[in-house]
Design an enzyme around this catalytic site. Structure first.
Site, PDB file in Angstrom:
ATOM      1  N   ASP A  99      55.993  10.795  44.668  1.00 33.86           N
ATOM      2  CA  ASP A  99      56.602  11.884  45.442  1.00 33.86           C
ATOM      3  C   ASP A  99      56.328  13.244  44.774  1.00 33.86           C
ATOM      4  O   ASP A  99      56.662  14.276  45.333  1.00 33.86           O
ATOM      5  CB  ASP A  99      58.111  11.656  45.634  1.00 33.86           C
ATOM      6  N   TYR A 148      49.402   2.753  44.277  1.00 32.39           N
ATOM      7  CA  TYR A 148      50.668   3.500  44.146  1.00 32.39           C
ATOM      8  C   TYR A 148      50.408   4.985  43.926  1.00 32.39           C
ATOM      9  O   TYR A 148      49.527   5.372  43.161  1.00 32.39           O
ATOM     10  CB  TYR A 148      51.493   2.963  42.965  1.00 32.39           C
ATOM     11  N   TYR A 208      49.454  16.166  37.105  1.00 28.28           N
ATOM     12  CA  TYR A 208      49.660  14.761  37.478  1.00 28.28           C
ATOM     13  C   TYR A 208      49.725  14.623  39.001  1.00 28.28           C
ATOM     14  O   TYR A 208      49.017  13.796  39.599  1.00 28.28           O
ATOM     15  CB  TYR A 208      50.941  14.249  36.817  1.00 28.28           C
ATOM     16  N   TRP A 246      60.524   8.032  40.509  1.00 29.14           N
ATOM     17  CA  TRP A 246      61.436   7.814  39.371  1.00 29.14           C
ATOM     18  C   TRP A 246      61.535   6.331  38.985  1.00 29.14           C
ATOM     19  O   TRP A 246      62.607   5.717  39.062  1.00 29.14           O
ATOM     20  CB  TRP A 246      62.816   8.330  39.698  1.00 29.14           C
ATOM     21  N   LYS A 282      47.122  12.628  41.494  1.00 28.97           N
ATOM     22  CA  LYS A 282      47.520  11.499  42.352  1.00 28.97           C
ATOM     23  C   LYS A 282      47.160  11.790  43.817  1.00 28.97           C
ATOM     24  O   LYS A 282      46.716  10.895  44.541  1.00 28.97           O
ATOM     25  CB  LYS A 282      49.024  11.213  42.213  1.00 28.97           C
ATOM     26  N   GLN A 304      54.951  -0.572  33.786  1.00 30.38           N
ATOM     27  CA  GLN A 304      56.259  -0.974  34.341  1.00 30.38           C
ATOM     28  C   GLN A 304      56.097  -1.784  35.624  1.00 30.38           C
ATOM     29  O   GLN A 304      56.619  -2.888  35.763  1.00 30.38           O
ATOM     30  CB  GLN A 304      57.087   0.264  34.678  1.00 30.38           C
ATOM     31  N   ASP A 312      38.636  -0.604  32.619  1.00 36.67           N
ATOM     32  CA  ASP A 312      38.976   0.729  32.118  1.00 36.67           C
ATOM     33  C   ASP A 312      38.828   1.716  33.278  1.00 36.67           C
ATOM     34  O   ASP A 312      37.707   1.976  33.743  1.00 36.67           O
ATOM     35  CB  ASP A 312      38.048   1.107  30.950  1.00 36.67           C
TER      36      ASP A 312
END
Ligand SMILES: NC(=O)c1ccc[n+]([C@@H]2O[C@H](COP(=O)([O-])OP(=O)(O)OC[C@H]3O[C@@H](n4cnc5c(N)ncnc54)[C@H](OP(=O)(O)O)[C@@H]3O)[C@@H](O)[C@H]2O)c1
Length: 298
Positions: free
Chosen positions: A102, A99, A125, A150, A129, A12, A36
């Site tokens: 939250d 990136y 997840y 989001w 991160k 996205q 990769d």
């Protein structure tokens, strides 16, 4: 001419970044076949062969529920790969923009989280991160980590596309009302990232984590209602869209594998203070975005 290496271009944010960053220099845009992230050698060789002036990493393992059963892969992509990218970026003196999320917070705090508040991720997840952020920080160098929230776009799977599809299939949709966030349009995020890169002379000396997501906040159920309300306005159609019934996360059935933080809303004042960047509020982002989808779903 500045060479920018961008990863995750099928995603996205990565997709939108291809357009937003193109005017800033010579863009080398890599998908999984070019780098990769589960393979350290692939990361090193892609960076060594291109020797970019700037690296923007929009690739990541983002399947929050699937992550619970793919811990090894999630760890390689989200926790290990960012550190390797930071090492390689540091070797060639290139700033790294990365990136995060939250979901590094447990969402129990009543006021918005600042970057100095302690993270405490609730799921695999979020943990991966956070580990990726720490790996970058340990390497040091010139870097900016953007914790966003989001994300939606016209591509892949996301909350907006899911609501638009389900709202045409079912008369009533149950949506949780106790998860709060700042829905952020991938295009707006990409534009803010381009703004950051235009001011990249400011990064050195201001390395660190920054919150970057839409201004304002809303619950999942209010967000779903807004999606349908705006879509109705655009299409002029009164009927044919589901009614939204608010439920709590505990009532969601079947229960999801990954726990979500309820209120991980972030304070975005640091990025405004340091880089002069502020994203529009979530509702105006949604209003700008939905017309491009209207033809597809009405
Ligand atoms: N989506 C959200 O709501 C959200 C919220 C907060 C933060 N973020 C963060 O924002 C960033 C961008 O998210 P997004 O929504 O744009 O993600 P996305 O749409 O799921 O795209 C992920 C990208 O990462 C790539 N990727 C995954 N595994 C890879 C691997 N092993 N090697 C190379 N590429 C790989 C994907 O490539 P393929 O197409 O080949 O799979 C895709 O290009 C991520 O760091 C994410 O953690 C996202």
């Amino acid at each position: 001419m500045t060479t920018i290496l961008l990863t995750g271009i099928t995603g996205q944010v990565g997709w939108e970044l291809q357009h937003a960053l193109a005017p800033l220099g010579n863009l080398i845009a890599l998908g999984r076949d070019g780098m990769d992230h589960a393979n350290p050698d692939s990361i090193r060789s892609a960076i060594r062969s291109t020797r970019p002036d700037i690296i923007v990493n929009a690739a990541g393992y983002t399947a929050v529920d699937k992550a619970e059963s793919e811990v090894g892969l999630v760890t390689r992509v989200n926790a290990v790969a960012p550190g390797i990218m930071a090492e390689e970026a540091n070797r060639i003196g290139a700033p790294l923009v990365h990136y995060s999320t939250d979901y590094v917070y447990d969402g129990t705090q009543e006021r918005p989280y600042t970057e100095d508040d302690a993270p405490n991720p609730l799921n695999t997840y979020g943990k991966s991160k956070l580990a990726g952020e720490r790996a970058i920080r340990e390497v040091g160098g010139t870097y900016v980590i953007l914790r966003t929230s989001w994300v939606y776009s016209a591509r892949r799977s996301n909350f907006v596309l899911a609501i638009l599809r389900l709202a045409r299939e079912k008369p009533v949709l149950s949506v949780v009302n106790d998860q709060v966030g700042s829905p952020s349009c991938a295009r707006a995020l990409a534009e803010s990232t381009a703004e950051l890169l235009r001011k990249r002379h400011l990064i050195q000396g201001h390395e660190g984590v920054y919150h970057l997501s839409a201004s304002g906040q809303t619950s999942r159920s209010e967000f779903a209602k807004a999606i349908i309300r705006i879509m109705r306005e655009i299409s002029g159609a009164k009927g044919g869209w589901a009614e939204i019934t608010p439920i709590t996360s505990d009532q969601y059935h079947p229960p999801l594998p990954a726990r979500r933080p309820l209120n991980p809303v972030t304070d975005k004042s640091r990025i405004k203070r340091v880089f002069g960047i502020e994203m529009p509020d979530w509702e105006s982002q949604l209003r700008s975005f939905l017309p491009e989808l209207a033809a597809r779903v009405t």
